[in-house]
Design a protein around this motif. Structure first.
Motif, PDB file in Angstrom:
ATOM      1  N   GLY A   1      11.820  19.505  10.356  1.00 31.42           N
ATOM      2  CA  GLY A   1      10.427  19.480  11.251  1.00 31.42           C
ATOM      3  C   GLY A   1       9.293  18.716  10.409  1.00 31.42           C
ATOM      4  O   GLY A   1       8.420  18.246  10.989  1.00 31.42           O
ATOM      5  N   GLU A   2       9.497  18.309   9.163  1.00 27.73           N
ATOM      6  CA  GLU A   2       8.410  17.682   8.606  1.00 27.73           C
ATOM      7  C   GLU A   2       8.699  16.230   8.441  1.00 27.73           C
ATOM      8  O   GLU A   2       9.550  15.573   8.258  1.00 27.73           O
ATOM      9  N   THR A   3       7.383  15.363   8.696  1.00 28.01           N
ATOM     10  CA  THR A   3       7.645  13.850   8.568  1.00 28.01           C
ATOM     11  C   THR A   3       7.556  13.290   7.447  1.00 28.01           C
ATOM     12  O   THR A   3       6.608  13.817   6.659  1.00 28.01           O
ATOM     13  N   LEU A   4       8.460  12.455   7.044  1.00 26.31           N
ATOM     14  CA  LEU A   4       8.187  12.020   5.563  1.00 26.31           C
ATOM     15  C   LEU A   4       6.931  11.310   5.529  1.00 26.31           C
ATOM     16  O   LEU A   4       6.615  10.469   6.334  1.00 26.31           O
ATOM     17  N   HIS A   5       6.347  11.342   4.140  1.00 23.79           N
ATOM     18  CA  HIS A   5       5.022  10.766   4.042  1.00 23.79           C
ATOM     19  C   HIS A   5       5.191  10.000   2.609  1.00 23.79           C
ATOM     20  O   HIS A   5       5.235  10.898   1.533  1.00 23.79           O
ATOM     21  N   ILE A   6       5.333   8.779   2.595  1.00 21.43           N
ATOM     22  CA  ILE A   6       5.587   7.683   1.592  1.00 21.43           C
ATOM     23  C   ILE A   6       3.974   7.182   1.324  1.00 21.43           C
ATOM     24  O   ILE A   6       3.304   6.718   1.980  1.00 21.43           O
ATOM     25  N   GLU A   7       3.824   6.982  -0.031  1.00 20.81           N
ATOM     26  CA  GLU A   7       2.793   6.242  -0.686  1.00 20.81           C
ATOM     27  C   GLU A   7       3.092   5.384  -1.667  1.00 20.81           C
ATOM     28  O   GLU A   7       3.589   5.703  -2.652  1.00 20.81           O
ATOM     29  N   TRP A   8       2.525   4.115  -1.473  1.00 20.35           N
ATOM     30  CA  TRP A   8       2.811   3.102  -2.821  1.00 20.35           C
ATOM     31  C   TRP A   8       1.127   2.972  -3.287  1.00 20.35           C
ATOM     32  O   TRP A   8       0.298   2.491  -2.307  1.00 20.35           O
ATOM     33  N   ARG A   9       1.101   2.703  -4.619  1.00 20.94           N
ATOM     34  CA  ARG A   9      -0.403   2.678  -5.082  1.00 20.94           C
ATOM     35  C   ARG A   9      -0.203   1.643  -6.353  1.00 20.94           C
ATOM     36  O   ARG A   9       0.833   1.602  -6.841  1.00 20.94           O
ATOM     37  N   SER A  10      -1.233   1.116  -6.307  1.00 23.44           N
ATOM     38  CA  SER A  10      -1.523   0.461  -7.801  1.00 23.44           C
ATOM     39  C   SER A  10      -2.403   1.195  -8.602  1.00 23.44           C
ATOM     40  O   SER A  10      -2.855   2.370  -8.292  1.00 23.44           O
ATOM     41  N   VAL A  11      -2.968   0.575  -9.745  1.00 24.75           N
ATOM     42  CA  VAL A  11      -3.589   1.547 -10.484  1.00 24.75           C
ATOM     43  C   VAL A  11      -4.926   1.833  -9.786  1.00 24.75           C
ATOM     44  O   VAL A  11      -5.405   2.972  -9.943  1.00 24.75           O
ATOM     45  N   PHE A  12      -5.516   1.071  -8.863  1.00 20.15           N
ATOM     46  CA  PHE A  12      -7.050   1.442  -8.500  1.00 20.15           C
ATOM     47  C   PHE A  12      -6.882   1.845  -7.194  1.00 20.15           C
ATOM     48  O   PHE A  12      -7.801   2.345  -6.433  1.00 20.15           O
ATOM     49  N   ARG A  13      -5.877   1.620  -6.231  1.00 22.42           N
ATOM     50  CA  ARG A  13      -6.085   1.767  -5.043  1.00 22.42           C
ATOM     51  C   ARG A  13      -4.879   2.118  -4.120  1.00 22.42           C
ATOM     52  O   ARG A  13      -3.717   1.799  -4.747  1.00 22.42           O
ATOM     53  N   THR A  14      -4.705   2.535  -2.974  1.00 20.34           N
ATOM     54  CA  THR A  14      -3.586   2.785  -2.105  1.00 20.34           C
ATOM     55  C   THR A  14      -3.265   1.384  -1.535  1.00 20.34           C
ATOM     56  O   THR A  14      -4.045   0.741  -0.822  1.00 20.34           O
ATOM     57  N   ILE A  15      -1.803   1.006  -1.726  1.00 23.22           N
ATOM     58  CA  ILE A  15      -1.408  -0.463  -1.025  1.00 23.22           C
ATOM     59  C   ILE A  15      -0.867  -0.068   0.262  1.00 23.22           C
ATOM     60  O   ILE A  15      -0.951  -0.853   1.040  1.00 23.22           O
ATOM     61  N   PHE A  16      -0.183   0.892   0.462  1.00 25.93           N
ATOM     62  CA  PHE A  16       0.820   1.278   1.826  1.00 25.93           C
ATOM     63  C   PHE A  16       0.777   2.756   1.864  1.00 25.93           C
ATOM     64  O   PHE A  16       1.058   3.422   0.895  1.00 25.93           O
ATOM     65  N   GLU A  17       0.967   3.360   2.784  1.00 27.59           N
ATOM     66  CA  GLU A  17       1.208   4.507   3.224  1.00 27.59           C
ATOM     67  C   GLU A  17       2.169   4.612   4.625  1.00 27.59           C
ATOM     68  O   GLU A  17       1.451   3.951   5.607  1.00 27.59           O
ATOM     69  N   ARG A  18       2.978   5.215   4.812  1.00 29.61           N
ATOM     70  CA  ARG A  18       3.657   5.709   5.998  1.00 29.61           C
ATOM     71  C   ARG A  18       4.070   7.073   6.374  1.00 29.61           C
ATOM     72  O   ARG A  18       4.580   7.718   5.454  1.00 29.61           O
ATOM     73  N   ARG A  19       3.723   7.839   7.469  1.00 31.31           N
ATOM     74  CA  ARG A  19       3.810   8.997   7.785  1.00 31.31           C
ATOM     75  C   ARG A  19       4.276   8.921   9.159  1.00 31.31           C
ATOM     76  O   ARG A  19       3.527   8.914  10.062  1.00 31.31           O
ATOM     77  N   GLY A  20       5.808   8.864   9.245  1.00 29.74           N
ATOM     78  CA  GLY A  20       6.323   8.730  10.668  1.00 29.74           C
ATOM     79  C   GLY A  20       6.040   7.287  11.246  1.00 29.74           C
ATOM     80  O   GLY A  20       6.176   6.204  10.571  1.00 29.74           O
ATOM     81  N   LYS A  21       5.382   7.289  12.228  1.00 29.75           N
ATOM     82  CA  LYS A  21       5.029   6.028  13.002  1.00 29.75           C
ATOM     83  C   LYS A  21       3.643   5.423  12.482  1.00 29.75           C
ATOM     84  O   LYS A  21       3.182   4.386  12.446  1.00 29.75           O
ATOM     85  N   GLU A  22       2.863   6.346  11.832  1.00 27.47           N
ATOM     86  CA  GLU A  22       1.622   5.977  11.543  1.00 27.47           C
ATOM     87  C   GLU A  22       1.704   5.236   9.951  1.00 27.47           C
ATOM     88  O   GLU A  22       2.568   5.546   9.266  1.00 27.47           O
ATOM     89  N   LEU A  23       1.015   4.167   9.633  1.00 24.00           N
ATOM     90  CA  LEU A  23       0.924   3.557   8.466  1.00 24.00           C
ATOM     91  C   LEU A  23      -0.390   3.041   8.146  1.00 24.00           C
ATOM     92  O   LEU A  23      -1.464   2.750   9.138  1.00 24.00           O
ATOM     93  N   PHE A  24      -0.618   2.751   6.751  1.00 22.54           N
ATOM     94  CA  PHE A  24      -1.849   2.325   6.362  1.00 22.54           C
ATOM     95  C   PHE A  24      -1.518   1.057   5.482  1.00 22.54           C
ATOM     96  O   PHE A  24      -0.694   1.195   4.727  1.00 22.54           O
ATOM     97  N   GLN A  25      -2.296  -0.091   5.701  1.00 19.81           N
ATOM     98  CA  GLN A  25      -1.956  -1.067   4.807  1.00 19.81           C
ATOM     99  C   GLN A  25      -3.323  -1.469   4.041  1.00 19.81           C
ATOM    100  O   GLN A  25      -4.390  -1.630   4.711  1.00 19.81           O
ATOM    101  N   GLY A  26      -3.394  -1.282   2.763  1.00 19.32           N
ATOM    102  CA  GLY A  26      -4.608  -1.418   2.056  1.00 19.32           C
ATOM    103  C   GLY A  26      -5.239  -2.852   2.217  1.00 19.32           C
ATOM    104  O   GLY A  26      -4.709  -3.857   2.423  1.00 19.32           O
ATOM    105  N   GLU A  27      -6.250  -3.114   1.945  1.00 16.98           N
ATOM    106  CA  GLU A  27      -7.059  -4.520   1.923  1.00 16.98           C
ATOM    107  C   GLU A  27      -6.477  -5.304   1.142  1.00 16.98           C
ATOM    108  O   GLU A  27      -6.150  -5.158  -0.062  1.00 16.98           O
ATOM    109  N   GLY A  28      -6.323  -6.592   1.758  1.00 15.87           N
ATOM    110  CA  GLY A  28      -5.551  -7.621   1.062  1.00 15.87           C
ATOM    111  C   GLY A  28      -4.040  -7.470   1.249  1.00 15.87           C
ATOM    112  O   GLY A  28      -3.242  -8.389   1.019  1.00 15.87           O
ATOM    113  N   TYR A  29      -3.573  -6.602   1.782  1.00 19.82           N
ATOM    114  CA  TYR A  29      -2.216  -6.457   2.024  1.00 19.82           C
ATOM    115  C   TYR A  29      -1.881  -6.240   3.577  1.00 19.82           C
ATOM    116  O   TYR A  29      -0.823  -6.197   3.832  1.00 19.82           O
ATOM    117  N   GLU A  30      -2.768  -6.490   4.438  1.00 19.97           N
ATOM    118  CA  GLU A  30      -2.674  -6.304   5.875  1.00 19.97           C
ATOM    119  C   GLU A  30      -1.531  -7.230   6.407  1.00 19.97           C
ATOM    120  O   GLU A  30      -1.627  -8.720   5.872  1.00 19.97           O
TER     121      GLU A  30
END
Length: 149
Positions: free
Chosen positions: A51-80
């Protein structure tokens, strides 16, 4: 005596830290190409809690590059529109980061994490990728061409 104890503590801390750290992969790609930064969560956690949705995060040293939790996603600045972890692959254990249109600014250290919420919140380190980029960005070539005249 104090120096010996301090040295022993530092040695133990160093050894303990290396046991839990993710493996490191070195990759080299050309400007403008695509790359897949490999990652697999299946060997790092017992299983996906029901029942738990997988939540993955990719980071560089200073910031989040990408996150996905189910269908929701975040793409960091410059990586859109240039990075993704496809949801279907993530569900099967493949949390590799797909990067398109590589830029020289993409060079650096990337770390992936599985974020677990139960039974308690924690960040599970999965993979470290050291990405080097060969070549020059097109914009930089244009600028240097004008400065030579």
């Amino acid at each position: 005596m104090i120096i010996m104890v301090t040295t022993l503590i530092l040695m133990l801390a160093t050894c303990a830290g290396t046991l839990s750290e993710p493996s490191r992969i070195y990759m080299s790609v050309a400007v403008g190409s695509s790359a897949v930064l490999p990652c697999d969560w299946r060997n790092k956690t017992s299983s996906q809690p029901p029942g738990e949705t997988l939540h993955i995060e990719w980071r560089s040293v200073f910031r989040t590059i990408f996150e996905r939790r189910g269908k929701e996603l975040f793409q960091g600045e410059g990586y859109e529109r240039r990075v993704d972890v496809p949801e279907d692959k993530l569900l099967s254990g493949d949390c590799s980061l797909v990067m398109r249109n590589i830029r020289t600014s993409d060079a650096g250290l990337y770390e992936s994490y599985l974020l677990e919420r139960s039974p308690r919140s924690r960040r599970v380190p999965l993979q470290t990728v050291n990405l080097s980029v060969e070549g020059k960005d097109i914009a930089l070539l244009s600028i240097s061409h004008f400065s030579d005249q």
